[in-house]
Design an enzyme around this catalytic site. Structure first.
Site, short mmCIF file in Angstrom:
data_model
loop_
_atom_site.label_atom_id
_atom_site.label_comp_id
_atom_site.label_asym_id
_atom_site.label_seq_id
_atom_site.Cartn_x
_atom_site.Cartn_y
_atom_site.Cartn_z
N GLU A 1 4.42 5.88 3.62
CA GLU A 1 4.17 7.08 4.42
C GLU A 1 4.62 6.91 5.87
O GLU A 1 4.13 7.57 6.77
CB GLU A 1 2.68 7.47 4.34
CG GLU A 1 2.30 7.90 2.92
CD GLU A 1 0.82 7.76 2.61
OE1 GLU A 1 0.07 7.30 3.49
OE2 GLU A 1 0.41 8.10 1.49
N ASP B 1 -4.76 1.66 1.23
CA ASP B 1 -5.75 2.58 1.79
C ASP B 1 -7.08 1.86 1.88
O ASP B 1 -7.47 1.13 0.96
CB ASP B 1 -5.95 3.78 0.85
CG ASP B 1 -4.95 4.90 1.07
OD1 ASP B 1 -4.09 4.76 1.96
OD2 ASP B 1 -5.01 5.90 0.34
#
Length: 591
Positions: A337, A361
Site C-alpha cells: 500500500e 497489519d
C-alpha cells in the site's frame, strides 16, 4: 554502468604528538588498537547484501591538524561512511577529531592507568558537544593493562552496535525510495514525505505512476526467459489454498494461470525498476535497464490497480523474501500500500540484521478473557497476558514462517548468506497461495498464507510522522506465540483466513505503553508494523539518534540504551533527553 561501492568503516588511531619519547612509546599500542578494531568489525559484520565489511585505517597515527587532514583526504576517496577513533592515551581534542557533520562517529578511549585514554575521550567528546557534532562514547568498564590487546566484551558490544547502525545510515544515504503509485486508501504512510527522506535519511523519492508497471508488462520490457523460469519455479513450489470466493467470482484454470503469470511479472518488473537489469539493455531498453537506484519501494495497489489487475501480494511476498526462482538472495524491501513509513522501518531492520522483514497489519488485540470466551482455551506461557494478531493480505516475507533453523535447531529467520536451499524450500512448503477475495481485490491475485512458528523473538517497529515534531520511532520487543490448532482456526476464521498470521506477545514492563498488551496496541501509532527477527531494539535505538529520530515508545532495558554522549546534557530523563537532543540538532541532512 559502474556499480556503486559499499560504504567503509574508517579507523582513526589518535596519539599524543610530543616527540622525543612520548609519541614513540605509543605508536605500536595505538596502531594495534586500530588493527584490533578493524579485525573485530571485519570478522563479525557484513553488509545487508552479504558482502564483507571493509575497514580503512589511517596511514599514520593522528596527533594534530596535518595528520587529521591527511587522514580525511584518504577517507574522502574510499567511500568512508562512519568513523571510529581509538586511543590509549592523551591527545589534543579539537585538533584530532573527525569533523564531518553527517558521518556517524564514535571514540574508544582505552581504560588503562599508564596513559589517560579516558581523559582524551572526555576532552574530545566535549569538543564534539560544543561544536554540535555528536559522537558516541566507548569506554571499557574495567581497567586493562597497557600490554593487553584484547577487546573487552562491553567494548566489543558497543563497537559492533555502533558499526551496525552507522553502516545502516551510510547505506541509505544517496539511495532512493521508489514510490510506485500514490496514496492508498487514505493511509498516512503512503502520503510520501519527500522532506523526511531527504532531510533525515539522505535519500531521494522517485515517484512513478502505476501505469509504468502496466507499460512494462504490456510492452514486454522484461526478460522473457526469466519469466518462463519463474513460472516453472512456481509450478514446482506453489501449493494453492482453498478459493473462498462465491462461485460467480471463482476463476477457471486459464484465468488463474493468467493471474499467476502477471503476478510474477509484477515481481520482476518492480525489481527491475528498483535495481535495474542489464538484460533489458539487450532488448534495446537501455533507459529502463538502469533502474531507479532504489534501496526500498512501495506499491500503492489499492484500489486503482487492484480493482482491475491482480493485486501485489504475490509480487511483494516474493520480493520481500530471501529467495525466488533464482535461488537464495538478498531480500528486497517493498512496502504494501506504498506505506513508505513502514517501508523505512523495514529498511532499517534489514540494514541492521541482513534479514527479510515481515510487513503486517496490527490487526487485533485478543485479551485472555476474550480468547477463553470464544474458544474455551486459557492462554498461558508467553501469551498469558494476551496477544496481538499481526496479519496482512499476503505480502509478508515467506521467511516469516520461521522454517529456517539456528545453530541450536530453533525456528528463526536468517540473513540470506546463512540460508540453505533446503530452508528456502521449507518456507515455500509452509506457504499456501490462496485466491484473493473478490470483494477486496476485483482484479484477482494470490495471497500467501502461513503461520509463524511460536517462541521466536521478534522486534516490532514503526516510523510515524507527527506534525510539528517530525518522525518518531516505535519499538516493541516480544515473541511469536503458537496456539493450539483448533484455537488458531477459530480466531483466524473470524478475519481473513487466506492471509499469513503471526500471533505476537510483546514483553511487558508494567509501565506506560507496556503496562499490558492492550496498552501496546492502543499506543501503536498506525495500522501497520514491521517484525524484525531477534530482540534488536537496542540496535534501532542506536540508529535513531544518528538520524535525529526520537524513540517515542520502547521496552528495551535501560542498560542497553546507547546514544551519543551529548544526549546526557539534555536533561536527566533518558527518553526526554532523546527528544530534546533530536530537536536541538535537527535532521542529519538538514534541508
Amino acid at each position: 554502468m559502474k556499480k556503486i561501492s559499499l560504504p567503509k568503516i574508517s579507523i582513526r588511531p589518535v596519539i599524543d604528538g610530543r616527540r622525543m619519547g612520548v609519541r614513540e612509546s605509543l605508536e605500536e599500542q595505538t596502531m594495534n588498537m586500530a588493527k584490533a578494531t578493524a579485525t573485530l568489525l571485519t570478522e563479525k559484520l557484513r553488509h545487508a547484501c552479504g558482502a564483507a565489511v571493509e575497514c580503512v585505517i589511517s596511514d599514520t597515527c593522528i596527533a594534530g591538524m596535518a595528520e587529521a587532514a591527511a587522514c580525511e583526504e584518504k577517507f574522502s576517496i574510499q567511500n568512508v561512511g562512519l568513523t571510529i577513533t581509538v586511543t590509549p592515551c592523551w591527545c589534543y581534542g579539537s585538533e584530532t577529531i573527525d569533523m564531518d557533520p553527517t558521518r556517524p562517529k564514535a571514540i574508544w578511549g582505552f581504560n588503562g592507568t599508564e596513559r589517560p585514554g579516558a581523559v582524551y575521550l572526555a576532552a574530545a567528546l566535549a569538543v564534539h558537544s560544543q561544536k554540535g557534532i555528536p559522537a558516541f562514547s566507548i569506554y571499557g568498564h574495567d581497567v586493562q593493562d597497557a600490554d593487553d590487546t584484547s577487546i573487552p566484551a562491553d567494548v566489543e558490544e558497543k563497537l559492533l552496535r555502533f558499526a551496525r547502525a552507522g553502516l545502516a545510515v551510510a547505506s541509505m544515504k544517496g539511495k532512493s525510495y521508489l514510490s510506485l503509485g500514490g496514496v492508498s486508501m487514505g493511509i498516512a504512510g503512503s502520503i510520501v514525505d519527500h522532506n523526511f527522506f531527504e532531510s533525515w535519511l539522505g535519500m531521494k523519492v522517485q515517484a512513478v505512476d502505476m501505469t509504468e508497471l502496466r507499460r512494462r508488462i504490456d510492452q514486454k520490457i522484461y526478460d522473457e526467459a526469466e519469466l518462463e523460469m519463474a513460472l516453472t519455479w512456481a509450478d514446482k513450489n506453489f501449493r494453492y489454498g482453498e478459493d473462498e470466493n462465491n462461485k460467480q467470482y471463482q476463476r477457471n484454470a486459464e484465468q488463474s494461470r493468467a493471474v499467476l503469470r502477471e503476478s510474477l511479472l509484477m515481481a520482476m518488473c518492480i525489481r527491475d525498476m528498483m535495481q535495474g537489469n542489464s538484460k533489458l539493455a539487450d532488448i534495446s531498453r537501455v533507459e529502463e535497464s538502469l533502474g531507479y537506484n532504489a534501496i526500498a519501494a512501495g506499491f500503492q495497489g489499492q484500489r486503482h490497480w487492484t480493482d482491475q489487475y491482480p493485486n501485489g501480494d504475490t509480487a511483494e511476498a516474493i520480493l520481500n523474501s530471501s529467495f525466488d526462482w533464482n535461488g537464495v538472495r538478498e531480500p528486497l524491501v517493498v512496502a504494501t500500500e506504498n506505506d513508505s513509513l513502514n517501508g523505512v522501518a523495514m529498511l532499517m531492520g534489514h540494514q541492521l540484521t541482513g534479514t527479510a522483514q515481515v510487513f503486517a497489519d496490527v490487526r487485533t488485540y485478543w485479551s485472555p478473557e476474550a480468547i477463553e470466551r470464544v474458544t474455551g482455551h486459557k492462554l498461558d506461557g508467553l501469551a498469558e497476558h494476551g496477544i496481538i494478531h499481526l496479519i496482512n493480505s499476503g505480502s509478508a516475507a515467506l521467511d516469516g514462517s520461521c522454517k529456517q533453523r539456528d545453530s541450536e535447531g530453533n525456528p528463526t529467520m536468517k540473513p540470506h548468506w546463512k540460508i540453505s536451499q533446503q530452508e528456502a524450500d521449507a518456507c515455500l512448503a509452509a506457504t499456501e497461495w490462496c485466491p484473493a477475495i473478490h470483494e477486496y481485490f476485483r482484479g484477482g491475485g494470490y495471497s500467501s498464507r502461513f503461520l509463524t512458528e511460536g517462541g521466536v523473538p521478534f522486534t516490532m517497529t514503526r516510523v510515524n510522522i507527527i506534525k510539528g515534531l517530525g518522525p518518531v520511532l516505535q519499538i516493541a520487543e516480544g515473541w511469536s506465540v503458537e496456539l493450539p490448532k483448533d484455537v488458531h482456526d477459530i480466531l483466524n476464521k473470524r478475519t481473513n483466513s487466506t492471509w499469513p498470521t503471526t500471533w505476537f506477545a510483546p514483553r511487558l514492563t508494567g509501565k506506560g505503553p507496556f503496562t499490558d498488551v492492550y496498552s501496546v496496541m492502543a499506543n501503536w501509532g498506525a495500522n501497520h508494523g514491521v517484525l524484525t527477527i531477534g530482540h534488536v531494539g537496542a540496535d534501532f535505538i542506536t540508529l535513531a539518534p544518528m538520524l535525529r529520530i526520537p524513540v517515542c515508545m520502547h521496552n528495551v532495558e535501560e542498560t542497553k540504551v546507547y546514544r551519543p554522549s551529548a544526549w546526557a546534557a539534555h536533561g536527566m530523563d533518558i527518553e526526554g533527553q532523546d527528544y530534546r537532543a533530536c530537536q536541538n540538532y535537527g535532521p542529519l541532512y538538514k534541508r
